[in-house]
Design a protein around this motif. Structure first.
Motif, PDB file in Angstrom:
ATOM      1  N   LEU A 104       0.831  -1.196   0.000  1.00 62.44           N
ATOM      2  CA  LEU A 104       0.000   0.000   0.000  1.00 62.44           C
ATOM      3  C   LEU A 104       0.868   1.248   0.000  1.00 62.44           C
ATOM      4  CD1 LEU A 104      -2.742   1.312   0.107  1.00 62.44           C
ATOM      5  CD2 LEU A 104      -2.656   1.215   2.571  1.00 62.44           C
ATOM      6  N   SER A 292      -7.151  -4.706  -4.872  1.00 63.86           N
ATOM      7  CA  SER A 292      -8.125  -4.007  -4.031  1.00 63.86           C
ATOM      8  C   SER A 292      -7.522  -2.773  -3.377  1.00 63.86           C
ATOM      9  CB  SER A 292      -8.661  -4.947  -2.956  1.00 63.86           C
ATOM     10  OG  SER A 292      -7.601  -5.440  -2.187  1.00 63.86           O
ATOM     11  N   ALA A 295      -8.540   0.922  -4.138  1.00 64.56           N
ATOM     12  CA  ALA A 295      -9.573   1.699  -3.458  1.00 64.56           C
ATOM     13  C   ALA A 295      -8.968   2.855  -2.684  1.00 64.56           C
ATOM     14  CB  ALA A 295     -10.362   0.793  -2.517  1.00 64.56           C
ATOM     15  N   ALA A 296      -7.699   2.704  -2.259  1.00 61.55           N
ATOM     16  CA  ALA A 296      -7.083   3.765  -1.469  1.00 61.55           C
ATOM     17  C   ALA A 296      -6.708   4.968  -2.325  1.00 61.55           C
ATOM     18  CB  ALA A 296      -5.832   3.240  -0.760  1.00 61.55           C
ATOM     19  N   PHE A 303     -13.447  -3.984  -5.096  1.00 65.07           N
ATOM     20  CA  PHE A 303     -13.708  -3.726  -3.682  1.00 65.07           C
ATOM     21  C   PHE A 303     -14.188  -2.294  -3.465  1.00 65.07           C
ATOM     22  CE2 PHE A 303     -13.567  -3.692   0.738  1.00 65.07           C
ATOM     23  CZ  PHE A 303     -12.922  -2.533   1.151  1.00 65.07           C
ATOM     24  N   THR A 316     -26.431  -4.039   2.260  1.00 66.69           N
ATOM     25  CA  THR A 316     -25.163  -4.526   2.768  1.00 66.69           C
ATOM     26  C   THR A 316     -24.903  -5.976   2.396  1.00 66.69           C
ATOM     27  OG1 THR A 316     -25.601  -3.093   4.627  1.00 66.69           O
ATOM     28  CG2 THR A 316     -23.728  -4.568   4.807  1.00 66.69           C
ATOM     29  N   PHE A 317     -25.804  -6.872   2.839  1.00 64.17           N
ATOM     30  CA  PHE A 317     -25.549  -8.300   2.676  1.00 64.17           C
ATOM     31  C   PHE A 317     -25.469  -8.691   1.214  1.00 64.17           C
ATOM     32  CE2 PHE A 317     -25.470  -9.594   6.923  1.00 64.17           C
ATOM     33  CZ  PHE A 317     -26.402  -8.873   7.635  1.00 64.17           C
ATOM     34  N   LEU A 320     -22.233  -7.444  -0.339  1.00 64.17           N
ATOM     35  CA  LEU A 320     -21.101  -8.216   0.193  1.00 64.17           C
ATOM     36  C   LEU A 320     -21.043  -9.588  -0.468  1.00 64.17           C
ATOM     37  CD1 LEU A 320     -20.722  -7.686   4.024  1.00 64.17           C
ATOM     38  CD2 LEU A 320     -19.072  -7.277   2.236  1.00 64.17           C
ATOM     39  N   MET A 323     -19.717  -9.233  -3.939  1.00 67.58           N
ATOM     40  CA  MET A 323     -18.265  -9.023  -3.969  1.00 67.58           C
ATOM     41  C   MET A 323     -17.516 -10.325  -3.689  1.00 67.58           C
ATOM     42  SD  MET A 323     -15.904  -6.350  -1.825  1.00 67.58           S
ATOM     43  CE  MET A 323     -16.632  -6.627  -0.257  1.00 67.58           C
ATOM     44  N   TYR A 327     -15.036 -12.280  -6.385  1.00 71.26           N
ATOM     45  CA  TYR A 327     -13.630 -12.586  -6.085  1.00 71.26           C
ATOM     46  C   TYR A 327     -13.388 -14.081  -6.083  1.00 71.26           C
ATOM     47  CZ  TYR A 327     -11.697  -8.016  -4.942  1.00 71.26           C
ATOM     48  OH  TYR A 327     -11.219  -6.746  -5.018  1.00 71.26           O
TER      49      TYR A 327
ATOM     50  N   VAL B 200      -8.664  -6.417   2.631  1.00 66.71           N
ATOM     51  CA  VAL B 200      -9.557  -5.279   2.885  1.00 66.71           C
ATOM     52  C   VAL B 200     -10.999  -5.727   2.940  1.00 66.71           C
ATOM     53  CG1 VAL B 200      -8.839  -2.974   2.325  1.00 66.71           C
ATOM     54  CG2 VAL B 200      -8.816  -4.682   0.580  1.00 66.71           C
ATOM     55  N   ALA B 201     -11.356  -6.656   2.041  1.00 72.29           N
ATOM     56  CA  ALA B 201     -12.744  -7.093   1.993  1.00 72.29           C
ATOM     57  C   ALA B 201     -13.118  -7.825   3.280  1.00 72.29           C
ATOM     58  CB  ALA B 201     -12.971  -7.987   0.780  1.00 72.29           C
ATOM     59  N   PHE B 204     -13.322  -5.241   6.073  1.00 71.06           N
ATOM     60  CA  PHE B 204     -14.492  -4.412   5.835  1.00 71.06           C
ATOM     61  C   PHE B 204     -15.761  -5.164   6.210  1.00 71.06           C
ATOM     62  CE2 PHE B 204     -16.675  -0.984   3.924  1.00 71.06           C
ATOM     63  CZ  PHE B 204     -17.683  -1.481   3.132  1.00 71.06           C
ATOM     64  N   ALA B 205     -15.840  -6.432   5.744  1.00 74.10           N
ATOM     65  CA  ALA B 205     -17.022  -7.236   6.059  1.00 74.10           C
ATOM     66  C   ALA B 205     -17.149  -7.443   7.562  1.00 74.10           C
ATOM     67  CB  ALA B 205     -16.941  -8.584   5.337  1.00 74.10           C
ATOM     68  N   ILE B 208     -18.396  -4.354   9.241  1.00 73.67           N
ATOM     69  CA  ILE B 208     -19.815  -4.076   9.006  1.00 73.67           C
ATOM     70  C   ILE B 208     -20.701  -5.113   9.670  1.00 73.67           C
ATOM     71  CG2 ILE B 208     -21.594  -4.030   7.255  1.00 73.67           C
ATOM     72  CD1 ILE B 208     -19.858  -2.789   5.396  1.00 73.67           C
ATOM     73  N   LEU B 209     -20.281  -6.399   9.533  1.00 66.68           N
ATOM     74  CA  LEU B 209     -21.191  -7.464   9.957  1.00 66.68           C
ATOM     75  C   LEU B 209     -21.126  -7.731  11.447  1.00 66.68           C
ATOM     76  CD1 LEU B 209     -20.713 -10.037   7.090  1.00 66.68           C
ATOM     77  CD2 LEU B 209     -22.569  -8.441   7.439  1.00 66.68           C
ATOM     78  N   PHE B 212     -24.048  -6.999  13.606  1.00 67.79           N
ATOM     79  CA  PHE B 212     -25.204  -7.864  13.415  1.00 67.79           C
ATOM     80  C   PHE B 212     -24.997  -9.223  14.067  1.00 67.79           C
ATOM     81  CE2 PHE B 212     -27.500  -5.215  10.606  1.00 67.79           C
ATOM     82  CZ  PHE B 212     -26.593  -4.566   9.791  1.00 67.79           C
ATOM     83  N   ILE B 300      -7.293   1.762   4.807  1.00 59.66           N
ATOM     84  CA  ILE B 300      -8.402   1.875   3.859  1.00 59.66           C
ATOM     85  C   ILE B 300      -9.742   1.796   4.571  1.00 59.66           C
ATOM     86  CG2 ILE B 300      -9.462   0.851   1.827  1.00 59.66           C
ATOM     87  CD1 ILE B 300      -6.850  -0.065   0.888  1.00 59.66           C
TER      88      ILE B 300
END
Lengths: 359, 357
Positions: A104, A292, A295-296, A303, A316-317, A320, A323, A327, B200-201, B204-205, B208-209, B212, B300
């Motif tokens: 990064l 990915s 994204a930065a 992503f 959201t779900f 996700l 994505m 991938y 990152v994914a 990130f997930a 977020i998750l 929940f 990120i």
């Protein structure tokens, strides 16, 4: 395997859609724009179109990085095991330095460097057709008036390629592929020029360039940063493979009177490929996943676009799942390809993969 | 006895000369490499030292130098190293970093490698780190985790990830080889799924998750959710490495354990796992080193660790042109840690080879 991967991706997408009712959210207008899209993009485009563009961006960046790092990585890896101490030290310096700095940081560094290039009015130019500025790299692009014009170069490419394939029979596989590629390109270019497909040069109009083909700064920064980083990793993989060839085989080659370069080309490299292909494949997978980081810096890859979609639309779900599914599909297709190549290069029966995604 | 001709000893240096200039290609490569090294080295030296602000005194060095302006580091190093930590309490951040560094160095000493000593060491070290950074006890003022930043936060996330991720990896490896197919498939699915998605994914997930999926009281600050995702990612890769190691430990070992009447978990813990760990030590070290570099990626998802604070350091104020100095400084920090860890890994590898044939 490839079909399995595609089906797996589709199943995940299907499950995601069924879990939340109709897939209408994918047809919604996004209302937001992205920095670069291979198939053209506006704020009024539906979400699935944006995601498709993002996948294409990811694949494009990955493919370019893979090609560059393979070439540079092989050269650096060969340099590391060279008998020439200066070359070996230089390659070792390179790999030790760039393996230990995060990817990064390198990507963001190159983005800053490229963003500080001169503006388009004072862009650096090469041969009057290629321009480098802080908005990216402008290249000349082919320009056709009608779709029919594309038919003739395509036919010429096919014909020349077939001719080259027939003419190079008996040669090594790599030489044949090179001949087909080169002659196909040459034939297409010649016929294209004859038919009237022009070249669209980027021309400075006012403050920016019109025409031509632009590689955006984000794309360039991502590719350069990742290439520098992964060349070091692939050099280590290649070095490991080259060192795994027994010394007795090399000495046998030398005792047959082969010169040093011939020993490398005919003995060491083919045998090293057995050990190289699988770790090389997992580095390729890492490259695809590390795109990915775009994204930065604002590159519209999978992503970044999906997370933006989650923030903007709130699905959201579903997003996700989309994505992860995409991938996963890319991963499985690439891993299958690597396994096919490995089957050609490897000793039979020596490797059993530990898991589905392990090439 | 017939006299055999003795080989003429080579002149000192002829081997080196022939390696450097033996063939035309070699000569070109040698000259080219030396030229490249010299040019790059001189350019870097000029930028970093000779033309830089180090040799120019005065109040406004950056306006006149052509090379690097290191004043940006002098002005921003607190932000880079400690983030938004309160100014008066930054000594606690320094102390916390020293504790973590001492902890890491102590973990590397082979004499401490028993479970009891390691657990005690990490409990004390980790506990004192949290007490120092967070405060609220012993007269130290309370500093919430969203004020932690920079190098201290990077070290915290890194150490916690390894601490949480390694047992999770062992558990995943154990499940992956379970007798029940349902557990095997579940573990396999988690590992393969997490490994095919970028870091990152996953983070990130998880960020977020987590609200929940977890009960309310476990919903910590963002840092803990991010650590959860990161630890899951590390656990998936480490579980694959351990799995390969367990596969390499021969079935004879397991059968010997069964013949002795040991239950499965004892066979796993006392026979298979130590050998698998030693066999896969090189790969594990590479994974651990890579995890330190991967902490940069958390910038990120909005975590204010070293990479993010470096970005902020030059993007504000009058330093917007001086990104190179900041990135070189941060790059050197990452390089230092990473290189030290990989050297230690090489030492471990050499050491573990002594025990094997």
């Amino acid at each position: 395997m490839v079909a399995g991967g595609v089906i797996a991706g589709a199943v995940v997408l299907g499950v995601a859609q069924r879990a939340s009712g109709p897939a209408a959210f994918l047809l919604e207008r996004t209302g937001w724009d992205v920095s670069s899209a291979p198939l053209g993009q506006t704020a009024a485009a539906p979400l699935w179109w944006t995601i498709l563009n993002a996948v294409l961006n990811t694949l494009l960046a990955s493919m370019v990085t893979i090609v560059v790092t393979t070439l540079a990585g092989f050269l650096t890896g060969l340099g590391r095991v060279s008998a020439n101490p200066v070359v070996a030290a230089l390659c070792r310096l390179y790999t030790d330095l760039f393996r230990n700095v995060p990817s990064l940081l390198q990507v963001v560094f190159w983005y800053q460097v490229l963003s500080h290039l001169p503006v388009e009015r004072r862009a650096w130019s090469g041969f009057g057709a290629v321009f480098l500025s802080n908005r990216g790299l402008y290249l000349p692009a082919p320009a056709w008036a009608s779709g029919v014009q594309l038919l003739y170069p395509a036919l010429a490419a096919g014909g020349m390629g077939g001719l080259a394939w027939w003419a190079s029979r008996g040669r090594p596989y790599a030489v044949r592929c090179g001949a087909v590629f080169g002659s196909g390109l040459a034939g297409a270019a010649a016929v294209g020029a004859a038919v009237g497909i022009g070249v669209d040069l980027p021309v400075l109009k006012g403050f920016s360039f019109q025409g031509g083909f632009r590689l955006p700064t984000e794309f360039l920064a991502l590719v350069i940063g990742l290439s520098v980083f992964y060349t070091a990793y692939i050099a280590e993989v290649v070095r490991g493979g080259l060192l795994s060839v027994e010394r007795g085989l090399l000495e046998a080659g030398r005792s047959l009177g082969l010169r040093e370069m011939q020993v490398h080309r005919l003995v060491r490299l083919p045998l090293a490929l057995r050990t190289i292909v699988l770790p090389l494949g997992s580095q390729y997978l890492n490259i695809v996943k590390t795109t990915s980081l775009g994204a930065a810096i604002g590159f519209a890859e999978l992503f970044g676009v999906t997370s933006n979609g989650i923030n903007m639309s709130g699905h959201t779900f579903e997003l996700l799942a989309v994505m992860v599914g995409l991938y996963f599909s890319i991963n499985i297709v690439l891993a299958s390809g690597v396994r096919v190549i490995n089957a050609r290069a490897a000793l039979v029966g020596l490797h059993r993969p530990a898991s589905a995604t392990d090439p | 006895m017939s006299a055999t001709a003795r080989p003429v000893p080579a002149q000192p240096g002829t081997k080196l000369v022939s390696a450097l200039f033996g063939s035309p290609l070699n000569s070109v490569l040698t000259i080219g490499s030396v030229a490249m090294l010299l040019l790059t080295g001189v350019a870097i030296l000029r930028w970093a030292v000779l033309d830089s602000s180090l040799l120019v005194g005065g109040p406004e060095p950056c306006a006149t130098v052509a090379g690097a302006c290191w004043s940006v580091i002098a002005a921003r190093y607190r932000l880079i190293l400690f983030g938004l930590y309160p100014y008066e309490e930054q000594w606690r951040s320094v102390a916390g970093c020293c504790v973590v560094l001492a902890l890491s160095v102590a973990t590397c000493v082979p004499a401490l490698w028993t479970v009891r000593r390691l657990v005690a060491l990490w409990a004390v070290g980790f506990g004192s780190f949290v007490v120092l950074m967070q405060g609220g006890v012993a007269g130290l003022s309370f500093v919430p985790t969203d004020r932690w930043g920079g190098l201290a936060l990077t070290l915290f996330v890194y150490v916690t990830t390894i601490v949480v991720g390694t047992p999770a990896a062992v558990a995943l490896a154990w499940l992956r080889r379970s007798e029940r197919p349902a557990l095997r498939w579940l573990a396999g699915g988690v590992i393969d799924g997490v490994r095919s998605v970028p870091l990152v994914a996953v983070v990130f997930a998880a960020a977020i998750l987590a609200p929940f999926l977890l009960p309310g009281w476990l919903n910590g600050d963002k840092v803990y959710r991010v650590i959860l995702g990161f630890a899951l990612f590390f656990a998936a890769y480490e579980a694959t490495i351990l799995d390969a190691g367990m596969q390499a430990v021969g079935p004879g070992q397991r059968e010997a354990g069964l013949a002795l009447g040991l239950p499965r978990w004892r066979i796993f813990w006392f026979i298979v796992m130590p050998q698998a760990f030693r066999l896969t030590l090189p790969a594990s070290v590479i994974q651990v080193v890579g995890t330190f570099k991967d902490t940069s990626v958390l910038a990120i998802v909005g975590l204010f660790e070293l990479m993010a604070s470096a970005n902020v350091a030059y993007q504000t104020g009058q330093w917007s042109e001086h990104y190179k100095e900041v990135y070189v400084f941060v790059g050197l920090i990452y390089f230092g840690f990473s290189y030290a860890l990989s050297l230690y890994g090489a030492f471990l590898e050499r050491r573990s080879r002594v025990g094997l044939h």
